[in-house]
Design an enzyme around this catalytic site. Structure first.
Site, PDB file in Angstrom:
ATOM      1  N   ASP A  70       0.808  -1.224   0.000  1.00  0.00           N
ATOM      2  CA  ASP A  70       0.000   0.000   0.000  1.00  0.00           C
ATOM      3  C   ASP A  70       0.840   1.272   0.000  1.00  0.00           C
ATOM      4  O   ASP A  70       0.423   2.281  -0.555  1.00  0.00           O
ATOM      5  CB  ASP A  70      -1.016   0.004   1.139  1.00  0.00           C
ATOM      6  CG  ASP A  70      -0.436  -0.329   2.494  1.00  0.00           C
ATOM      7  OD1 ASP A  70       0.800  -0.417   2.622  1.00  0.00           O
ATOM      8  OD2 ASP A  70      -1.223  -0.521   3.440  1.00  0.00           O
ATOM      9  N   ASP A 480       3.241   0.400  13.192  1.00  0.00           N
ATOM     10  CA  ASP A 480       2.538  -0.880  13.144  1.00  0.00           C
ATOM     11  C   ASP A 480       3.210  -2.020  13.882  1.00  0.00           C
ATOM     12  O   ASP A 480       2.540  -2.816  14.524  1.00  0.00           O
ATOM     13  CB  ASP A 480       2.266  -1.319  11.705  1.00  0.00           C
ATOM     14  CG  ASP A 480       1.425  -0.327  10.943  1.00  0.00           C
ATOM     15  OD1 ASP A 480       0.569   0.309  11.563  1.00  0.00           O
ATOM     16  OD2 ASP A 480       1.644  -0.171   9.742  1.00  0.00           O
TER      17      ASP A 480
END
Length: 884
Positions: A70, A480
């Site tokens: 992404d 993350d």
């Protein structure tokens, strides 16, 4: 766990990009000439770390596959090494958004061709429109077709697709589904030019959250997949029938039977949900469609699977679970091209207790699951998990049943069965690519083994970096996955930072004179936002938050580790002695300031906020505003104090509509001098001094001499050397940079989606003596020649040269004749040239010395026709080498 991915990206980009668009990358021909150095670039291995929303296998060539990320570019699979090669590292600072990939398409007619639809955000966060990149050499080089609209590789719905497709019969024809109400687009010249298919009847209408004023969750997700029925065309003629999926819960699937001249909504189709995937089995005449009530990749509460018979127009609900029993949407749809009746799909949005994978061998009439309950909460798996290559995937967790660790996955929107091998499957998760090479054990009642298949694919967003003078060479603060302690840059660490596990680490620091003391701060849904280590980051314990803390912010450790200053989100700047059990508010400095410590005086700390520099000399209790003026007025600033130099501070940052550059203070921030030879700078870091130099080496991500790049200075910024090149730019590199205090020339570079990049210099700090005679080492040698990848007309090879003699080599030159007329095209880690059939490869500066018993390696690409036999004769100077 990918839930904070968007926050990581936006916060990083807001800090350095949204305050003002960087100026053009192209060098001004009249600008100052820059010195250059040849660097070798690698990733500090983490293996994965981010969401992989798309995996695409070529349908006509075995082992040719691509993965899209992404925000971290696109990768090509290397079968020989079972690893991925990054293909978009050449994307520069100005085009940072083009590291987000919304779709990838591999040409089955000409497997050398590959396409990538790029662009990260469709809202204001990304200042540029999207583009379609095209390559005729499998992504080794690219050309770009700019589009008149934006694309969203990191937007909601990015797991749907693929939005980009090549006609399998007439490969000059491509289709692209656009977001934001821009419709369906087509190219008839192999992606060079694009035009809208104006008669396509539906531009989509689904938005995740209409109330989102940022435009992120309120954008129309548009047209989400294109699928060709290859049986309705012949070679060289456009495929007549193709299907298009639209983000419209009532009108999700359209078809053309005249090569896109006209379009019709498929009659009888299910309604009420979005069609995430549409996969065609042309052999059996079935279009399979995976539905979810949401766009994903995080959300989805209900789902269905449907099968459409292309010959009769009959729709059949083939859902493996009744819709009432779902708490997830379906995606990850794939068909076994060797056995087309075999279909698989995932419960992509099943976060708890785990994702689910469904498999049918009778075209969806019956299904089995990857796991099921025996008696709740106990479960039985058809698979075994082996994460020994990426052990951090367990997250150091010890969950209660029915959860397990490692999980089978989450956000499992991409899944593909190898079209040439029914036993191989790959699927993407929010943190890795998993796969198996014995999938067919599922059908025989045995267990299949799931392993990470992600080596080489590095997709972390980096917020901060530290290289202490002792202990581990690298500590990282990541989005993350929190961050890692690298004791060996070439190996995957066993675990990320734990106790606590921050979803995102925003800042970290160590005590300069006591590097065993380390502090990190970050974001966590519930729990403390600060942690400490007394063993150089190997083990951690949580601190205590001041009242009101909502996020990590920035943190600084005193030079001796006796105290800390913390500027968290949600609360003002605080200070504490010891390990943060009792915080007190700091005076004289505004909330949200960036804080750093002096690297010599343990009571001196610095801060910056909105153009003002602040200094504390009492351990962070009180700060005073510096009289220094002319600094950047915004908050896009990073600064550091020089190790070993009291009051020696360097400050980088700014914006193109105001002060922007690099400043230096030698009086503890009382005054700053702007370097006139640095036009723009966004980071500053220090590393080991060059041989013969007394001042540490400076590193920066900057614009100097009209060129954007990574720069090094060994003379306090008087002159600069660009150390990266146009092939190694990695989009945005504005979050952090540091040199290595133990290795001259080594620099660690942050990226926003390509992980931690580190580079080693070829010059070793020595002066280039200029050309001299060819090196003629003596003694025995051995060569290992390995073709690592081969395609029609081209190949890639690795060569390992071993000194099997008794003395060292101080330079080497290896030659060999190609037996079948092969031609060298490019080489790395060696200077190589070809004359007739003979190739000669010579050392570069950094790999000239080869001790007895040691080896050196280099690689190259070449062209071939007819056959591609391996060379059988190699010489170093006049000495023939043994061929392994």
């Amino acid at each position: 766990m990918r839930r904070t991915r968007i926050l990581t990206a936006v916060l990083a980009l807001a800090a350095g990009l949204l305050s003002g668009a960087p100026s053009a990358l192209a060098a001004d021909p009249d600008s100052t000439k820059l010195a250059a150095d040849t660097y070798t670039w690698k990733n500090a291995r983490i293996d994965g770390g981010g969401f992989v929303p798309g995996i695409v296998f070529n349908r006509s060539e075995k082992n040719l596959a691509y993965a899209r990320t992404d925000i971290g570019g696109v990768y090509r699979w290397q079968e020989a090494s079972k690893s991925w090669t990054p293909l978009l590292d050449s994307v520069g600072w100005d085009d940072w958004g083009h590291t987000g990939v919304v779709s990838v398409a591999s040409d089955s007619v000409d497997p050398n061709k590959v396409y990538a639809a790029v662009g990260t955000y469709t809202n204001s966060w990304d200042p540029k429109n999207g583009a379609v990149m095209r390559s005729s050499d499998r992504g080794a080089s690219w050309q770009k077709a700019n589009l008149p609209f934006k694309l969203g590789g990191n937007m909601p719905g990015r797991g749907m697709g693929e939005r980009l497709a090549v006609d399998p019969n007439r490969n000059s024809v491509l289709y692209l589904g656009a977001p934001s109400g821009k419709g369906l687009w087509r190219s008839t010249d192999s992606g060079v030019t694009w035009s809208q298919v104006t008669n396509f009847p539906n531009v989509g209408n689904y938005v995740q959250d209409p109330s989102d004023t940022s435009g992120y969750a309120s954008d129309n997700q548009g047209i989400v997949w294109v699928s060709f029925d290859e049986s309705t065309g012949t070679s060289g003629n456009a495929t007549k029938t193709l299907y298009v999926g639209v983000a419209d819960a009532e009108n999700a699937v359209y078809r053309s039977t005249d090569a896109g001249a006209t379009w019709q909504r498929l009659a009888g189709q299910p309604t009420g949900q979005l069609a995430h995937k549409g996969v065609l089995d042309a052999k059996n005449g079935y279009l399979y469609v995976a539905y979810s009530d949401k766009g994903g990749p995080y959300d989805g509460g209900k789902g269905r699977l449907w099968r459409y018979a292309t010959g009769t127009g009959t729709w059949t609900n083939i859902s493996p679970v009744a819709e009432a029993d779902t708490f997830y949407g379906f995606s990850g749809l794939t068909v076994d091209r060797q056995k087309p009746g075999t279909v698989m799909a995932t419960a992509y949005s099943a976060w708890w207790p785990d994702t689910q994978i469904f498999r049918s061998t009778d075209s969806g009439a019956t299904w089995t699951k990857a796991w099921d309950y025996t008696s709740y909460p106990n479960r039985e798996n058809r698979y075994t998990m082996d994460v020994s290559s990426s052990p951090w995937l367990t997250w150091g967790a010890n969950p209660a049943p029915p959860e397990q660790t490692p999980k089978l996955g989450w956000m499992t929107e991409s899944m593909e069965i190898d079209p040439f091998d029914s036993a191989r499957l790959m699927y993407g998760t929010g943190a890795t690519i998993y796969g198996t090479e014995n999938l067919t054990n599922w059908d025989s009642g045995g267990k299949f083994t799931v392993k990470p298949m992600v080596r080489g694919l590095e997709e972390t967003a980096v917020n901060d970096l530290a290289s202490p003078p002792s202990g581990a060479p690298l500590l990282s603060a990541l989005g993350d996955v929190g961050g890692f302690r690298h004791t060996d840059l070439t190996k995957v660490p066993s675990m990320m930072f734990t106790q606590p596990n921050f979803t995102t680490t925003t800042s970290l620091d160590f005590a300069e004179s006591n590097p065993n003391t380390v502090v990190r701060v970050g974001n966590l849904d519930s729990g403390p936002h600060i942690a400490f280590s007394t063993d150089n980051g190997a083990n951690w314990f949580a601190g205590t938050d001041p009242s009101g803390v909502s996020g990590g912010g920035t943190v600084a450790a005193a030079a001796d580790g006796s105290r800390f200053v913390w500027s968290p989100q949600g609360a003002g700047v605080h200070h504490a002695t010891g390990f943060g059990t009792s915080w007190q508010a700091s005076g004289g400095i505004p909330a949200g300031a960036v804080v750093e410590s002096d690297r010599v005086d343990p009571k001196t700390f610095y801060g910056f906020k909105s153009g003002k520099f602040y200094v504390s000399t009492d351990g962070g209790a009180t700060f005073k505003e510096s009289p220094a003026g002319g600094l950047p007025s915004g908050d896009s600033v990073r600064f550091k104090a020089l190790p070993g130099g009291k009051g020696d501070v360097w400050l980088a940052g700014g914006a193109s509509d105001g002060a922007y550059g690099l400043w230096h203070s030698t009086d503890g921030g009382a005054s700053f001098t702007k370097l006139s030879n640095v036009e723009q700078a966004d980071t500053i870091g220090f590393g080991k001094a060059a041989p013969g130099a007394t001042y540490q080496t400076l590193y920066t991500s900057a614009k100097i001499g009209g060129v954007r790049g990574i720069f090094r200075s060994t003379d306090k910024g008087v002159s600069w050397t660009r150390v990266n090149d146009d092939a190694h730019q990695w989009g945005w590199t504005g979050a952090a940079i540091t040199g290595d205090p133990r290795v001259y020339g080594r620099v660690y570079v942050s990226t926003n989606g390509r992980g931690v990049i580190y580079g080693d210099s070829s010059d070793g700090g020595t002066t280039d003596p200029g050309p001299g005679p060819d090196p003629t080492p003596t003694g025995a040698c051995k060569v290992t020649y390995k073709v690592t990848n081969q395609w029609s007309g081209g190949f890639q090879a690795d060569v390992q040269l071993t000194n099997t003699g008794t003395g060292p080599w101080n330079g080497w030159s290896l030659s060999w004749p190609f037996p079948d007329g092969q031609k060298l095209t490019q080489a790395w880690n060696a200077e190589a040239a070809q004359s007739g059939s003979t190739v000669t490869a010579k050392n570069v500066g950094w790999n000239a010395n080869v001790a007895a018993g040691s080896s050196v390696s280099f690689g190259f690409t070449g062209s071939w026709s007819g056959t591609n036999a391996k060379p059988t004769a190699f010489k170093v100077g006049d000495q023939s080498c043994t061929v392994a």
